[in-house]
Design an enzyme around this catalytic site. Structure first.
Site, PDB file in Angstrom:
ATOM      1  N   PHE A 297     -75.398 -20.606  37.260  1.00 44.33           N
ATOM      2  CA  PHE A 297     -75.651 -20.400  35.835  1.00 44.33           C
ATOM      3  C   PHE A 297     -76.974 -19.663  35.690  1.00 44.33           C
ATOM      4  O   PHE A 297     -77.983 -20.073  36.267  1.00 44.33           O
ATOM      5  CB  PHE A 297     -75.707 -21.758  35.129  1.00 44.33           C
ATOM      6  CG  PHE A 297     -75.845 -21.661  33.633  1.00 44.33           C
ATOM      7  CD1 PHE A 297     -74.885 -21.003  32.870  1.00 44.33           C
ATOM      8  CD2 PHE A 297     -76.924 -22.254  32.987  1.00 44.33           C
ATOM      9  CE1 PHE A 297     -75.006 -20.935  31.490  1.00 44.33           C
ATOM     10  CE2 PHE A 297     -77.049 -22.180  31.596  1.00 44.33           C
ATOM     11  CZ  PHE A 297     -76.089 -21.520  30.848  1.00 44.33           C
TER      12      PHE A 297
ATOM     13  N   GLY B   6     -88.398 -19.900  29.733  1.00 50.72           N
ATOM     14  CA  GLY B   6     -88.141 -21.145  30.446  1.00 50.72           C
ATOM     15  C   GLY B   6     -87.682 -22.164  29.427  1.00 50.72           C
ATOM     16  O   GLY B   6     -86.543 -22.126  28.969  1.00 50.72           O
ATOM     17  N   SER B   7     -88.604 -23.054  29.038  1.00 47.14           N
ATOM     18  CA  SER B   7     -88.286 -24.005  27.972  1.00 47.14           C
ATOM     19  C   SER B   7     -87.935 -23.256  26.680  1.00 47.14           C
ATOM     20  O   SER B   7     -87.075 -23.674  25.914  1.00 47.14           O
ATOM     21  CB  SER B   7     -89.476 -24.921  27.714  1.00 47.14           C
ATOM     22  OG  SER B   7     -89.710 -25.727  28.846  1.00 47.14           O
TER      23      SER B   7
ATOM     24  N   THR C 268     -80.331 -21.112  40.762  1.00 43.14           N
ATOM     25  CA  THR C 268     -79.789 -21.955  41.833  1.00 43.14           C
ATOM     26  C   THR C 268     -78.464 -21.378  42.323  1.00 43.14           C
ATOM     27  O   THR C 268     -77.624 -21.009  41.496  1.00 43.14           O
ATOM     28  CB  THR C 268     -79.570 -23.388  41.306  1.00 43.14           C
ATOM     29  OG1 THR C 268     -80.832 -23.923  40.937  1.00 43.14           O
ATOM     30  CG2 THR C 268     -78.939 -24.281  42.368  1.00 43.14           C
TER      31      THR C 268
ATOM     32  N   GLN D 289     -95.186 -60.195  50.074  1.00 39.81           N
ATOM     33  CA  GLN D 289     -94.790 -60.125  48.666  1.00 39.81           C
ATOM     34  C   GLN D 289     -95.115 -58.750  48.053  1.00 39.81           C
ATOM     35  O   GLN D 289     -94.376 -58.259  47.200  1.00 39.81           O
ATOM     36  CB  GLN D 289     -95.496 -61.227  47.889  1.00 39.81           C
ATOM     37  CG  GLN D 289     -94.762 -61.590  46.624  1.00 39.81           C
ATOM     38  CD  GLN D 289     -95.406 -62.764  45.917  1.00 39.81           C
ATOM     39  OE1 GLN D 289     -96.622 -62.816  45.749  1.00 39.81           O
ATOM     40  NE2 GLN D 289     -94.600 -63.703  45.504  1.00 39.81           N
TER      41      GLN D 289
ATOM     42  N   GLN E 271     -94.931 -44.652  50.185  1.00 39.10           N
ATOM     43  CA  GLN E 271     -95.998 -45.652  50.276  1.00 39.10           C
ATOM     44  C   GLN E 271     -95.617 -46.781  51.239  1.00 39.10           C
ATOM     45  O   GLN E 271     -96.433 -47.227  52.033  1.00 39.10           O
ATOM     46  CB  GLN E 271     -96.275 -46.220  48.873  1.00 39.10           C
ATOM     47  CG  GLN E 271     -97.557 -47.038  48.786  1.00 39.10           C
ATOM     48  CD  GLN E 271     -98.808 -46.172  48.951  1.00 39.10           C
ATOM     49  OE1 GLN E 271     -98.768 -44.950  48.764  1.00 39.10           O
ATOM     50  NE2 GLN E 271     -99.902 -46.789  49.351  1.00 39.10           N
TER      51      GLN E 271
ATOM     52  N   GLU F 205     -83.222 -27.782  34.339  1.00 38.87           N
ATOM     53  CA  GLU F 205     -82.271 -28.066  33.243  1.00 38.87           C
ATOM     54  C   GLU F 205     -82.992 -28.725  32.073  1.00 38.87           C
ATOM     55  O   GLU F 205     -82.512 -29.663  31.451  1.00 38.87           O
ATOM     56  CB  GLU F 205     -81.084 -28.895  33.747  1.00 38.87           C
ATOM     57  CG  GLU F 205     -80.237 -28.046  34.689  1.00 38.87           C
ATOM     58  CD  GLU F 205     -78.857 -28.609  34.973  1.00 38.87           C
ATOM     59  OE1 GLU F 205     -78.272 -29.223  34.067  1.00 38.87           O
ATOM     60  OE2 GLU F 205     -78.366 -28.389  36.085  1.00 38.87           O
TER      61      GLU F 205
ATOM     62  N   THR G 165     -87.294 -29.387  31.096  1.00 33.55           N
ATOM     63  CA  THR G 165     -88.316 -30.317  31.589  1.00 33.55           C
ATOM     64  C   THR G 165     -88.164 -31.648  30.858  1.00 33.55           C
ATOM     65  O   THR G 165     -87.539 -31.719  29.796  1.00 33.55           O
ATOM     66  CB  THR G 165     -89.730 -29.789  31.311  1.00 33.55           C
ATOM     67  OG1 THR G 165     -89.882 -29.663  29.884  1.00 33.55           O
ATOM     68  CG2 THR G 165     -89.969 -28.435  31.965  1.00 33.55           C
TER      69      THR G 165
END
Lengths: 260, 384
Positions: B121, B129-130, B156, B277, B335, B362, B364
């Site tokens: 697409f 962009g946005s 893509t 824990q 982490q 697709e 932000t």
């Protein structure tokens, strides 16, 4: 071409546990899968069908739950499936198993090729494939790594050996046991899985396959398992260092010591 | 948790999980390193019929919908979020045709896509962009053709795909109403591709410019009609965002699987770190967040599949929440692995790199919040 593939359902583990009292496999709590070597036999059967046309019939002897292994075989392209299942088959050794399967195969009618995995990952005997060919009195080639040519009622195949491979020609019908070098098994397709789900599995008992009642199950099994044990793991080797003359002397002495 | 999938959906899940674990996972690190497009995997996916899960049966698919697309995307992403994009990015490129294409277009293209033709697409540009309204690519009508000129960016599957759905301006004076959607094929004259972008994550996914230079596209390839481009694009995103969300859930789950298994093996102070824990609470939070994200994804997918008209708010919520969860969970997974997690020899840093894009593309997550808020306010006004 009529292709028959013999498969076995085995526990999905390389760490097979043996019941110390009955000397049989402990299957409880372990997921069952198609014997890994049989997966290559199934794939080769489907490939032969794609090359030469015909149909692939997959057959297994086992408990009722072995039906799932047959459905899986259909999901990757086998056409028909037969489950040979009866309490009377319980306790079969490789002789009785191959006899039972050969009776079922006779009942299936004419065929061109029988394919088996080289051995099962649980028992590791590699005897059932050759046993079937003996009972059917047809030629067999074990450890097949390539089916090169099939024409005029003959097949040319490559048989794996420790040093390389043999090229053999055999008349058909015949039986091959295959090694994992023969192909890369495909993934099932969704359409295949749907077909597998609704496929009719033919179910035969001892009464259906015209077999001698004395030759099946525990009674038909000449093998008596006295004890099953894992051989002790090999001890690590020894590396001798130093210059060549000294090392070779030391080596000769060591060999003399263990009396070859 | 049980999402009450039907028989066929369970089958799709089982098969895509098998492919992901047996075929994709073993090569994920290799393709991440080489940045190549995993054609061998695409072939396996195609042969397994999975490319067609969301395509109607009359066009050679399996007749599923967004739910099925999400199931496959999640399972693939659990093994590799980048290779999964070969499938999911194709979905994005296919939706314009699926939603607005004519029967002829569907026959011609959906049947190919169902068999494994990759699609893409093309909307984003360097300065659009946005702010998708500032698209500069133009399409000029000339007889039975449109002539496309302009450069699409960060596309893509670009270069790998055979079918491209492209948004271009047919009448700049009309603003958003002057955009039109086209189907462009790779082989058409005037289509070229830019350099492969070097990315932080999803490195095995091809991201390139698509450059149109006097590209002649037959008028039969207009999707819907002239001026419908933005509506096509927005509705496409409404349908595709759950797919990004599913990708995020898969990435998060994959990282979590690794972290859980590692925490049981890693021994410090004489015991596995899973007995502490501090680690347990991290694992509990991660798993809870993933499950919440997944629930939102499949609830949204169901809603779309049931034929709901306006799904912009829900699909934005799913994308926003799931991608934020993916970023959080993958960071925590690194982490838990500690210093090992930071090393490329271990699989979790890749999940963390792959997760970031789901917060960006697709739309932000800031844009998603705009969409959600705008819909909330609109609904509130309506209710008065």
């Amino acid at each position: 071409m009529n292709i028959i593939v013999c498969i076995k359902q085995v526990p999905n583990t390389t760490d097979v546990k043996i019941d110390p009292v009955t000397n049989t496999l402990i299957r409880d709590g372990v997921e069952s899968v198609i014997n890994p070597f049989d997966v290559y036999a199934i794939e080769e059967g489907v490939r032969l069908k794609e090359r030469f046309g015909g149909k692939v019939t997959v057959i297994t002897m086992g408990p009722p739950q072995a039906e799932s292994a047959l459905r899986e075989a259909i999901s990757v392209g086998c056409d028909e499936a037969v489950l040979v299942s009866d309490r009377k088959f319980a306790g079969s050794d490789t002789w009785a198993t191959s006899y039972t399967l050969s009776c079922a195969i006779k009942k299936l009618g004419e065929f061109d090729i029988i394919l088996c995995g080289k051995q099962a990952s649980d028992g590791d005997t590699a005897q059932v494939g050759p046993g079937i060919s003996t009972h059917l009195d047809i030629p067999q080639v074990t450890y097949v790594k390539k089916i090169e040519k099939i024409e005029n009622g003959k097949a040319v195949v490559e048989r794996m050996t420790e040093e390389g491979y043999d090229i053999l020609e055999t008349p058909m019908p015949c039986l091959f046991t295959v090694v994992k070098e023969i192909n890369t098994p495909r993934m099932p397709s969704l359409k295949g899985m749907m077909r597998a789900k609704s496929a009719q599995i033919v179910k035969w008992t001892a009464a259906d396959i015209d077999c001698d009642p004395q030759s099946i199950g525990l009674d038909g099994s000449p093998t008596r398992v006295v004890r099953i044990f894992t051989p002790p793991p090999r001890k690590g080797g020894e590396i001798i260092k130093g210059d060549a003359a000294q090392v070779s002397q030391e080596l000769v002495q060591l060999l003399k010591d263990i009396v070859i | 948790m049980d999402y009450l999938f039907n028989e066929q959906q369970k089958m799709i899940q089982e098969l895509s999980r098998k492919i992901a674990q047996e075929k994709i996972k073993p090569v994920a690190a290799k393709y991440d390193e080489s940045e190549e497009f995993a054609w061998d995997i695409m072939k396996i996916i195609a042969e397994s019929d999975l490319f067609g899960v969301y395509i109607p049966e009359q066009y050679g698919g399996l007749g599923g919908g967004i739910t099925e697309m999400c199931i496959v995307t999640e399972e693939f992403s659990r093994a590799c979020g980048a290779i999964a994009l070969g499938f999911a990015g194709t979905g994005l490129g296919t939706f314009p045709i699926l939603l607005y294409g004519s029967d002829e277009q569907k026959k011609k293209y959906l049947t190919r896509i169902a068999k494994g033709t990759v699609a893409a697409f093309c909307i984003t540009e360097a300065e659009a962009g946005s702010d998708a309204g500032s698209i500069k690519t133009t399409a000029r009508r000339e007889g039975d053709y449109y002539i496309l000129n302009g450069t699409k960016q960060w596309i893509t599957n670009a270069g790998e795909a055979d079918v491209y759905t492209v948004i271009a301006m047919t009448d700049k004076t009309k603003g958003a109403r002057g955009a039109t959607a086209f189907i462009v094929e790779k082989g058409m004259k005037g289509v070229e591709f830019g350099q492969k972008e070097k990315k932080l994550g999803i490195r095995a996914s091809a991201t390139r410019e698509v450059i149109f230079t006097d590209c002649k596209v037959p008028k039969e390839n207009v999707i819907a009609r002239e001026g419908m481009g933005f509506i096509v694009a927005m509705k496409t995103f409404d349908s595709s965002r759950p797919g990004v969300a599913a990708q995020a859930v898969g990435i998060a789950q994959g990282a979590f699987d690794e972290a859980l298994s590692y925490s049981r093996k890693r021994v410090q102070f004489g015991q596995p770190i899973s007995s502490f824990q501090a680690i347990q609470h991290m694992l509990a939070d991660m798993a809870t967040q993933i499950e919440a994200a997944r629930a939102l994804v499949y609830a949204t997918a169901r809603m779309i599949d049931a034929g709901a008209k306006n799904v912009a708010k829900e699909s934005s919520m799913a994308k926003l929440f799931a991608s934020d969860v993916a970023m959080k969970v993958t960071t925590d997974a690194v982490q838990i692995f500690g210093g090992y997690g930071y090393m490329r020899d271990y699989p979790v840093e890749k999940y963390m790199r792959d997760a970031k894009i789901t917060q960006i593309y697709e739309g932000t997550n800031q844009i998603q919040r705009n969409v959600i808020a705008a819909n909330l306010i609109k609904e509130s006004i309506k209710a008065e």
